[in-house]
Motif scaffolding. Structure first.
Motif, PDB file in Angstrom:
ATOM      1  N   ALA A 167      -2.582   4.246   7.361  1.00 35.32           N
ATOM      2  CA  ALA A 167      -1.482   3.911   8.269  1.00 35.32           C
ATOM      3  C   ALA A 167      -0.135   4.333   7.704  1.00 35.32           C
ATOM      4  N   ASP A 168       0.013   4.301   6.358  1.00 33.45           N
ATOM      5  CA  ASP A 168       1.292   4.646   5.739  1.00 33.45           C
ATOM      6  C   ASP A 168       1.393   6.132   5.395  1.00 33.45           C
ATOM      7  N   GLY A 169       0.328   6.883   5.621  1.00 29.05           N
ATOM      8  CA  GLY A 169       0.351   8.309   5.324  1.00 29.05           C
ATOM      9  C   GLY A 169       0.347   8.649   3.854  1.00 29.05           C
ATOM     10  N   ASN A 170      -0.024   7.685   3.006  1.00 30.96           N
ATOM     11  CA  ASN A 170       0.002   7.911   1.556  1.00 30.96           C
ATOM     12  C   ASN A 170      -1.371   8.221   0.971  1.00 30.96           C
ATOM     13  N   TYR A 171      -2.378   8.382   1.800  1.00 28.99           N
ATOM     14  CA  TYR A 171      -3.714   8.789   1.362  1.00 28.99           C
ATOM     15  C   TYR A 171      -4.280   7.865   0.278  1.00 28.99           C
ATOM     16  N   GLY A 172      -4.009   6.595   0.421  1.00 29.66           N
ATOM     17  CA  GLY A 172      -4.578   5.601  -0.484  1.00 29.66           C
ATOM     18  C   GLY A 172      -3.812   5.379  -1.763  1.00 29.66           C
ATOM     19  N   ILE A 173      -2.673   6.036  -1.943  1.00 24.26           N
ATOM     20  CA  ILE A 173      -1.891   5.906  -3.176  1.00 24.26           C
ATOM     21  C   ILE A 173      -0.915   4.748  -3.021  1.00 24.26           C
ATOM     22  N   ASP A 174      -1.045   3.760  -3.880  1.00 28.11           N
ATOM     23  CA  ASP A 174      -0.179   2.575  -3.823  1.00 28.11           C
ATOM     24  C   ASP A 174       0.910   2.596  -4.888  1.00 28.11           C
ATOM     25  N   ALA A 175       0.931   3.581  -5.763  1.00 29.83           N
ATOM     26  CA  ALA A 175       1.842   3.599  -6.903  1.00 29.83           C
ATOM     27  C   ALA A 175       3.295   3.668  -6.455  1.00 29.83           C
ATOM     28  N   THR A 176       4.122   2.826  -7.072  1.00 23.78           N
ATOM     29  CA  THR A 176       5.558   2.842  -6.794  1.00 23.78           C
ATOM     30  C   THR A 176       6.383   3.008  -8.071  1.00 23.78           C
ATOM     31  N   SER A 177       5.894   2.472  -9.187  1.00 20.78           N
ATOM     32  CA  SER A 177       6.631   2.584 -10.449  1.00 20.78           C
ATOM     33  C   SER A 177       6.209   3.852 -11.194  1.00 20.78           C
ATOM     34  N   ARG A 178       6.973   4.214 -12.212  1.00 16.02           N
ATOM     35  CA  ARG A 178       6.641   5.387 -13.009  1.00 16.02           C
ATOM     36  C   ARG A 178       5.293   5.211 -13.703  1.00 16.02           C
ATOM     37  N   ALA A 179       5.037   4.032 -14.262  1.00 20.01           N
ATOM     38  CA  ALA A 179       3.769   3.781 -14.951  1.00 20.01           C
ATOM     39  C   ALA A 179       2.594   3.847 -13.974  1.00 20.01           C
ATOM     40  N   GLU A 180       2.762   3.278 -12.779  1.00 22.17           N
ATOM     41  CA  GLU A 180       1.686   3.324 -11.780  1.00 22.17           C
ATOM     42  C   GLU A 180       1.421   4.743 -11.317  1.00 22.17           C
ATOM     43  N   MET A 181       2.491   5.523 -11.120  1.00 19.33           N
ATOM     44  CA  MET A 181       2.317   6.901 -10.692  1.00 19.33           C
ATOM     45  C   MET A 181       1.681   7.737 -11.795  1.00 19.33           C
ATOM     46  N   ARG A 182       2.018   7.442 -13.040  1.00 20.59           N
ATOM     47  CA  ARG A 182       1.376   8.147 -14.165  1.00 20.59           C
ATOM     48  C   ARG A 182      -0.132   7.966 -14.102  1.00 20.59           C
TER      49      ARG A 182
END
Length: 587
Positions: free
Chosen positions: A451-466
């Motif tokens: 629904a959010d168009g993020n393809y299942g990616i929930d990361a918001t912080s730098r550590a989470e995105m890493r």
């Protein structure tokens, strides 16, 4: 390059009986008057060095959790043995000879520039491999004379080596052809676009925690790494490089839009061992030597892009539930990469064929399990897992043709350029840019956008995105040999240390859940009537006998210089993480 193969073979013979001093070759039989005044011989000389880029390797991921086998048993790497030592000065000698001698010949200037550019890139590539292994090494840029030059050369600092590598790459980029067309007879040679992408990768390593342990993610190298990685992404994108439309076609549809650099294979002159090593034994010329583990099977996301045990996933499962239905609702890359019990696997061109692994049901070269009702013992418990690899396999090859595999080896593809860029963007505070790249990778994979168009990616912080980028690399580059080096670069080898590996045994069952007789199961399997959900599944540790736990100490972030090298050259210091005084980091 294929046209000059016979020249390459002849030329290689000139270097077959060389004496070594610090691995420097005595080229007394080398005649620069011949080589550098004849374009064919000059190109053959260079083609002889291209084997430095390797070829398909079925065991590349045995270092990680992706494949069976405990690669890192205790004390695998020592100062005295040859394991994980990169000291490639015989090749450096050949490269330096080319850099020095090509301009003394009578070749056209365009040919001289092209050969110089190739040689400078090769030198940077070879030194990068050594620095990645050991830290700083002696950075020699001229062919040394064993009688007149000082051969007791000390190690350059790691910073000096990186600077020299980048200088070589910058000069190479100015001399190489900007982009070699996919249809060009020169396809398979180095061009400036590959050199730029590789430079970006070098800078990613330079900024990485491996080389900056006390300041892993806030050091000053990250900004330069971001600038060049973004440049590489944008320039290659503008030049037509893009993700292949189909994940399965990245290598199999040769010379595709995602290939940045490939080693050209062509049967019968040059083949690789991929299909021979990944196919189940009944369809190869021996047992498979690369089988995915249960630990890795669990790492593939579900088709909404979330982990199987993420409560926010539409396809949430407990691990026990996943074990009985691991093939359902997964990231589409799973189906295109892995073979499991009961899957349709039309290898050797056999229409409708299903692959079985159940003991007593499957071919004896394919089975995996300990089911006592089978009345037979498996011989595959120390090498198999109940899974095989389908990725990059030429299913049309028959069993007799399996050693004719000649798909071009993709050394670098655009997805790596993209994910390298995403990593540097994230570490410089540009998380939104990193997310954009990850979304493109997942969109191509066929994951649901959500629904959010993020393809299942929930990361918001730098550590989470890493962590999201690292997880994406683990799946996108499955079986390609990236995982161990990614974890080492990020100083995360503890994720492999002390780990065990498991396979999955399949036992055929009736609709009421009771075990099916082996005779009945074998009869149904003969007509491919049994599907994956006609079995129950349980875990077995692999290998069943022998060493079962990975051992990766912190000393593996930089491998030691081999003791025999130091014995020959007392000016070489050993790394300080192996009892010496040399600091292999940038600090």
């Amino acid at each position: 390059m294929k046209k000059i193969l016979y020249l390459t073979i002849c030329l290689a013979g000139l270097f077959a009986s060389c004496n070594k001093v610090l691995d420097i070759e005595d080229l007394s039989s080398y005649d620069p008057e011949q080589v550098w005044n004849d374009a064919n011989l000059a190109n053959a000389y260079m083609a002889n060095i291209y084997n430095m880029f390797g070829n398909w390797s079925t065991g590349a991921e045995q270092r990680s959790e992706q494949l069976t086998g405990i690669h890192f048993y205790p004390d695998r790497i020592t100062i005295t043995n040859g394991e994980y030592k990169s000291w490639d000065y015989s090749r450096i000698r050949l490269i330096n000879q080319a850099v020095q001698d090509v301009n003394a010949g009578s070749l056209d200037q365009a040919v001289k520039d092209d050969i110089t550019g190739q040689a400078l890139f090769m030198r940077a590539y070879a030194y990068f491999q050594m620095v990645m292994y050991h830290g700083g090494v002696p950075y020699i840029t001229v062919p040394q004379d064993r009688y007149e030059d000082d051969l007791y050369v000390p190690r350059n600092s790691t910073r000096e080596c990186f600077d020299f590598i980048l200088q070589d790459l910058d000069e190479a980029i100015t001399k190489l052809p900007e982009q070699i067309a996919k249809a060009s007879p020169d396809y398979g040679k180095i061009d400036a676009k590959f050199a730029l992408a590789f430079k970006a990768k070098v800078l990613l390593y330079m900024a990485s925690p491996q080389f900056n342990p006390s300041n892993p993610f806030d050091n000053t190298y990250w900004e330069q790494a971001y600038t060049v990685n973004k440049q590489a992404y944008e320039e290659l994108s503008a030049s037509g490089y893009t993700l292949a439309a189909e994940y399965a076609d990245i290598a199999l549809a040769e010379r595709g839009p995602e290939v940045v650099f490939a080693v050209v294979n062509a049967y019968p002159n040059k083949v690789a061992v991929w299909d021979y090593g990944v196919r189940p034994g009944s369809e190869s010329r021996g047992p498979a030597n690369a089988c995915p583990t249960w630990e890795y099977i669990k790492m593939f996301p579900m088709k909404d892009g979330k982990a199987f045990d993420d409560p926010g996933s539409s396809y949430y499962k407990t691990e026990a539930e996943l074990l009985q239905s691991y093939w359902e609702n997964r990231d589409p890359r799973f189906d295109k990469s892995v073979v499991w019990n009961g899957k349709i696997y039309e290898v050797s061109g056999k229409s409708g064929r299903r692959q079985y692994t159940a003991l007593g049901v499957a071919h004896e070269l394919d089975d995996f399990g300990v089911n006592p009702r089978a009345g037979v013992n498996s011989t595959n418990l120390d090498r198999y897992s109940g899974f095989f690899i389908e990725k990059n396999s030429l299913l049309r090859l028959t069993q007799e043709e399996v050693q004719q595999y000649d798909v071009d080896f993709v050394l670098m593809r655009f997805a790596e350029v993209m994910l390298n860029y995403a990593e540097t963007a994230n570490e410089t505070g540009r998380t939104a840019e990193a997310l954009t790249i990850l979304k493109q990778i997942r969109q191509r994979a066929g994951i649901e956008p959500g629904a959010d168009g993020n393809y299942g990616i929930d990361a918001t912080s730098r550590a989470e995105m890493r962590e999201a980028i690292l997880a994406e690399r683990n799946i996108e580059f499955c079986f390609e040999g990236h995982r161990f080096w990614d974890l080492r670069r990020l100083r995360m080898l503890e994720r492999l240390d002390g780990t065990t590996k498991h396979g999955v045994e399949a036992i055929a069952v009736n609709p009421d859940g009771t075990e099916m007789s082996i005779t009945q199961a074998r009869a149904q399997a003969a007509s491919y009537a049994l599907e994956a959900d006609d079995f129950k599944y349980s875990l077995l540790q692999v290998p069943l006998s022998g060493v079962k736990v990975n051992s990766l100490p912190d000393t593996y972030y930089f491998f030691p210089i081999q003791e025999s090298v130091i014995d020959k050259n007392p000016s070489i210091e050993q790394n300080n993480n192996w009892g010496g005084t040399f600091n292999p980091t940038l600090e």
